[in-house]
Design a protein around this motif. Structure first.
Motif, short mmCIF file in Angstrom:
data_model
loop_
_atom_site.label_atom_id
_atom_site.label_comp_id
_atom_site.label_asym_id
_atom_site.label_seq_id
_atom_site.Cartn_x
_atom_site.Cartn_y
_atom_site.Cartn_z
N ALA A 282 0.84 -1.20 0.00
CA ALA A 282 0.00 0.00 0.00
C ALA A 282 0.88 1.25 0.00
N PHE A 283 1.94 1.23 0.78
CA PHE A 283 2.84 2.39 0.79
C PHE A 283 3.52 2.57 -0.57
N ALA A 319 -5.39 1.74 9.78
CA ALA A 319 -4.21 2.39 9.20
C ALA A 319 -4.58 3.05 7.87
N ALA A 320 -5.40 2.37 7.09
CA ALA A 320 -5.83 2.94 5.81
C ALA A 320 -6.62 4.23 6.06
N ASP A 321 -7.58 4.17 6.97
CA ASP A 321 -8.40 5.34 7.27
C ASP A 321 -7.55 6.49 7.81
N LYS A 342 -5.62 6.51 -1.02
CA LYS A 342 -6.81 5.68 -1.24
C LYS A 342 -6.51 4.57 -2.26
N THR A 343 -5.83 4.95 -3.34
CA THR A 343 -5.44 3.98 -4.37
C THR A 343 -4.50 2.92 -3.80
N GLY A 344 -3.55 3.38 -2.99
CA GLY A 344 -2.58 2.46 -2.38
C GLY A 344 -3.26 1.34 -1.62
N ILE A 350 -8.15 -3.00 0.45
CA ILE A 350 -8.77 -2.31 1.58
C ILE A 350 -9.36 -0.98 1.10
N LEU A 351 -10.67 -0.80 1.35
CA LEU A 351 -11.33 0.45 0.96
C LEU A 351 -11.36 1.41 2.14
#
Lengths: 379, 105
Positions: A282-283, A319-321, A342-344, A350-351
């Motif tokens: 994601a990063f 973590a995403a949020d 968000k794309t990551g 994960i949305l």
């Protein structure tokens, strides 16, 4: 028109007072404002020099000591190189010295952080820990490095010494930062996030050293750690989790790149070194989408999330949020950077929950918003 | 009945697993003697099952050693910094053996 608080033009003397007298968080915000102002005026180098000078005058700066455990288990061992002393003959000592310095520099010059604890904590490293010890760790107070499997004949040796890759040093030091900040618990998803933070900032130390952009970097952790006897390029890949090695003796890189491949296991504290592949990726995607140097924006978002938002029990969804919210706070709601975050996370399955943090309740003018954000009252 | 040992090392910076299962009878005599000697010196069957720190230590190896013999079965779990000195010797030897077994796959 309401300006984003961080781009307000505040009188420099006020910011410098904050830098001199504030706590770490306040200083970081003020430094950031000064840097952004200087950048807008086309003074990038001045902004960077300012950050370095101010970070170092605030509290004792870089202080390193390297010890030699001489193949034994006693820590820290004998001191063999202290801050400011010249290189010695032992390459492991010099690598530990240089690598911890580079990690310090990234956190100080880019994020305004004075060492692991934000307050000039001395960076202690021990090399030559045990014999045939193919590992490195942070023990809560210091870094500890083994020599790999140096006790095997060269034709059988698989691991070089663990100081050989600067990202391993950065990885271990970042565990210290995480312990002082979010304190992500070392099991399950929070543990995988803990591991991921160490891989992310370890990778950024290497990229910062080489001044590599996101598309130039190899995004591999521990390149150079394996000997030529291993079929692999490193221990982990943020760009392509699961592809770092595939070896008849060591097996195949088990990392997933997506939530659908999350590994449920009790080993390795619930697979913290395995499932870290998901937030790692994601990063990487976030950095790829933003472009340029990954430590500047993507790294900044991740650092502030680690410092101010993540907690001991944060999971991947949180973590995403929280990284998405952080990106919105730094770069603006709907910004390119926030979309990249968000794309990551979307690419790893994960949305993001797109809710923003509650707005300030009193007066949303530029100055009051900034002062509130850094914990000062307006007089 | 020969003593059977199951050894497993997990975790660590690289998250790799090293493991082996063997009977003392399968080993060369000097190695078998050394293992038996260490188990005796450690009073292995009298050790607590869990010699672990209160929180999982970062990037350290986790060790699981299981011994089955005519004395019974016993298992010990420990980590790098929690393992007592004498245990480290046993771990070092078991690592060496496990690496040897790794070659045979």
């Amino acid at each position: 028109m309401h300006r984003h608080p961080l781009t307000c033009i505040l009188p420099p003397h006020m910011l410098k007072e904050i830098i001199r007298n504030g706590n770490e968080r306040q200083r970081a915000f003020a430094l950031q404002t000064l840097q952004i102002s200087a950048q807008f005026r086309g003074q990038r180098q001045a902004a960077r020099d300012l950050a370095v000078a101010l970070a170092l005058t605030a509290a004792p700066g870089k202080q390193r000591v390297v010890y030699d455990a001489q193949g034994g288990a006693q820590l820290p061992g004998i001191p063999v190189r202290r801050e400011g002393e010249p290189p010695v003959e032992d390459p492991a000592v010099n690598e530990a010295y240089d690598g911890s310095g580079l990690t310090y520099d990234l956190f100080s010059e880019i994020y305004g952080r004075n060492s692991i604890d934000g307050n000039g904590l001395r960076l202690d490293s021990t090399v030559h820990y045990l014999k045939g010890y193919d590992n490195a760790f942070w023990n809560g107070q210091q870094m500890v490095y083994g020599d790999g499997d140096e006790d095997l004949p060269p034709s059988q040796r698989l691991f070089n010494r663990f100081t050989v890759a600067v990202d391993i040093i950065g990885h271990e030091l970042t565990h210290g930062v995480t312990e002082y900040e979010a304190k992500l618990a070392y099991y399950g998803q929070s543990g995988a996030l803990n591991e991921s933070m160490s891989d992310v900032f370890g990778a950024l130390v290497k990229q910062y050293q080489r001044r590599e952009s996101a598309d130039q970097a190899d995004w591999v952790i521990g390149a150079g750690l394996f000997t030529a006897n291993v079929n692999g390029i490193g221990i982990r890949s943020l760009k392509a989790p699961g592809s770092a090695y595939d070896d008849p003796l060591l097996g195949k890189d088990p990392q997933p790149a997506h939530m659908r491949d999350y590994v449920n296991t009790v080993e390795d504290n619930g697979g913290v070194h395995i499932n870290s592949g998901i937030p790692n990726h994601a990063f990487y995607v976030t950095a790829r989408e933003i472009g340029g140097y990954a430590w500047e924006k993507a790294g900044h978002i991740w650092y502030l999330a680690l410092r101010d938002k993540l907690t001991a029990t944060s999971n991947f969804q949180q973590a995403a949020d929280l990284t998405w919210q952080t990106a919105g706070q730094i770069y603006g709601a709907g910004s390119l950077e926030q979309q990249a975050v968000k794309t990551g996370w979307a690419e790893v399955g994960i949305l993001v929950n797109e809710t923003t943090t509650p707005p300030p309740s009193q007066g949303d003018g530029c100055l009051p918003t900034l002062l509130r954000a850094i914990g000062l009252k307006q007089i | 009945m020969s003593t059977r040992i199951r050894y497993e090392r997990t975790g660590g910076f690289a998250g790799l697993k090293l493991s082996c299962t063997f009977d003392l009878d399968d080993l060369p005599e000097d190695q078998a003697d050394k293992v038996s000697e260490l188990l005796e010196e450690l009073d292995f069957f009298g050790l607590p099952e869990r010699m672990l720190p209160s929180h999982p230590p970062v990037d350290q190896f986790a060790y699981k050693i299981e011994v089955e013999s005519k004395k019974g079965n016993h298992r010990v779990l420990t980590t790098d910094s929690a393992a007592p000195e004498k245990m480290r010797e046993l771990i070092h030897l078991l690592n060496h053996l496990a690496r040897g077994y790794r070659k045979k796959d």
